[in-house]
Design an enzyme around this catalytic site. Structure first.
Site, mmCIF file in Angstrom:
data_model
loop_
_atom_site.group_PDB
_atom_site.id
_atom_site.type_symbol
_atom_site.label_atom_id
_atom_site.label_comp_id
_atom_site.label_asym_id
_atom_site.label_seq_id
_atom_site.Cartn_x
_atom_site.Cartn_y
_atom_site.Cartn_z
ATOM 1 C CG ASP A 22 -2.093 -0.942 1.093
ATOM 2 O OD1 ASP A 22 -2.359 -1.409 -0.035
ATOM 3 O OD2 ASP A 22 -2.742 -1.221 2.115
ATOM 4 C CE LYS B 188 -3.953 0.681 -3.343
ATOM 5 N NZ LYS B 188 -4.902 -0.153 -2.596
ATOM 6 C CD GLU C 272 -10.329 4.195 4.570
ATOM 7 O OE1 GLU C 272 -9.824 4.348 3.444
ATOM 8 O OE2 GLU C 272 -11.421 4.690 4.887
ATOM 9 C CB CYS C 273 -5.922 1.607 0.120
ATOM 10 S SG CYS C 273 -5.980 3.391 -0.201
ATOM 11 N N GLY C 274 -4.628 2.893 2.983
ATOM 12 C CA GLY C 274 -3.449 3.580 3.501
ATOM 13 C C GLY C 274 -3.462 5.074 3.247
#
Length: 295
Positions: free
Chosen positions: A154, A158, A264-266
């Site tokens: 992540d 991202k 959440e992805c980060g």
């Protein structure tokens, strides 16, 4: 696509005395309780218009989820209306930032290009550092990093690209696609927030449900991800996105379905803590590779 400078906020009360951008941001942060009291129940168009008028160096960070597509459409309408009133040529007032993780569905990549062109919106694309293809990324970090070390994955695909985008473009505020109805950490959202780095995050559709967003898309012919027609509600990287098993399940239940508790992805986690943890792991991995090479 050619870039444009974000809309001017020179008429904002936060810039009334010619204050520089840092001072404007600090004034806005200090005034957040009053701002959120004013905007908490406002229509998305009102939140967007307020942001365009008051937030310096404003961008829309989007992965072209349904909420992001609606935000893009609403900003386009505001841009056109203001251009008509001023007699000036229309231009999209809020540039886009698209983080290409290299693992998006082809449909998502197609939508990104199609939507930016449809709205004539300037779009800045960022990929993981030093890589522009899956092969390059996996040559450097190995295959299926998301399975071996999801936090590091992540961070690399991202969090770091987003932070690099904000630094290179001098971003001070962004529109997000988060909504309260998505549940989990998003249930208590405010209209305007500030994260630990000082970045202002605006959640213009915070009070809309998935049904509200879907209705707007259909009534206004908004370009959207065709995967939604197959039953998906929230679309991320292909390996972390699946069809919801239960049609009545929450709209993000198809994300990280094999990762109990992950929501959440980060991008909306504490950046500094995440960065320290990821960089520690990356240093350890590099030392291990060197040891293997010497063996």
């Amino acid at each position: 696509m050619a870039s444009l400078v974000p809309a001017s906020t020179s008429s904002s009360k936060y810039a009334a005395d010619g204050a520089d951008i840092d001072t404007q941001v600090q004034r806005i942060i200090a005034d957040l309780p009053n701002i959120n009291k004013q905007l908490q129940d406002a229509h998305p168009s009102e939140i967007l218009a307020w942001s365009i008028d008051n937030l310096p160096n404003l961008y829309q960070t989007t992965a072209f989820g349904l909420t992001g597509c609606v935000t893009l459409d609403l900003v386009s309408r505001i841009s056109s209306e203001r251009a008509q009133k001023s007699g000036l040529a229309a231009h999209h007032l809020v540039p886009l930032i698209f983080i290409d993780t290299l693992y998006h569905f082809p449909q998502t990549l197609d939508l990104a290009q199609r939507a930016a062109k449809h709205y004539n919106a300037p779009m800045h694309v960022f990929t993981p550092t030093g890589t522009s293809t899956v092969q390059e990324f996996e040559d450097r970090w190995g295959p299926q990093l998301w399975q071996r070390d999801e936090d590091t994955y992540d961070y690399l695909v991202k969090v770091e690209p987003a932070r690099r985008a904000y630094q290179e473009l001098n971003v001070r505020a962004v529109f997000t696609g988060r909504r309260r109805s998505q549940g989990a950490d998003r249930a208590a959202l405010s209209a305007i927030e500030v994260d630990e780095t000082g970045l202002i995050k605006v959640n213009p559709l915070l009070n809309w449900s998935f049904a509200d967003v879907d209705k707007y898309v259909k009534e206004n012919a908004v370009p959207y991800n065709e995967l939604l027609d197959l039953g998906y509600k929230s679309v991320g990287d292909w390996h972390s996105t699946s069809l919801p098993v239960d049609k009545e399940a929450g709209e993000r239940d198809g994300r990280w379905s094999d990762k109990a508790g992950k929501t959440e992805c980060g991008l909306h986690r504490d950046y500094f803590k995440f960065k320290v943890l990821a960089e520690k792991k990356l240093r350890e991995a590099e030392l291990s590779r060197r040891d293997d090479a010497r063996a």
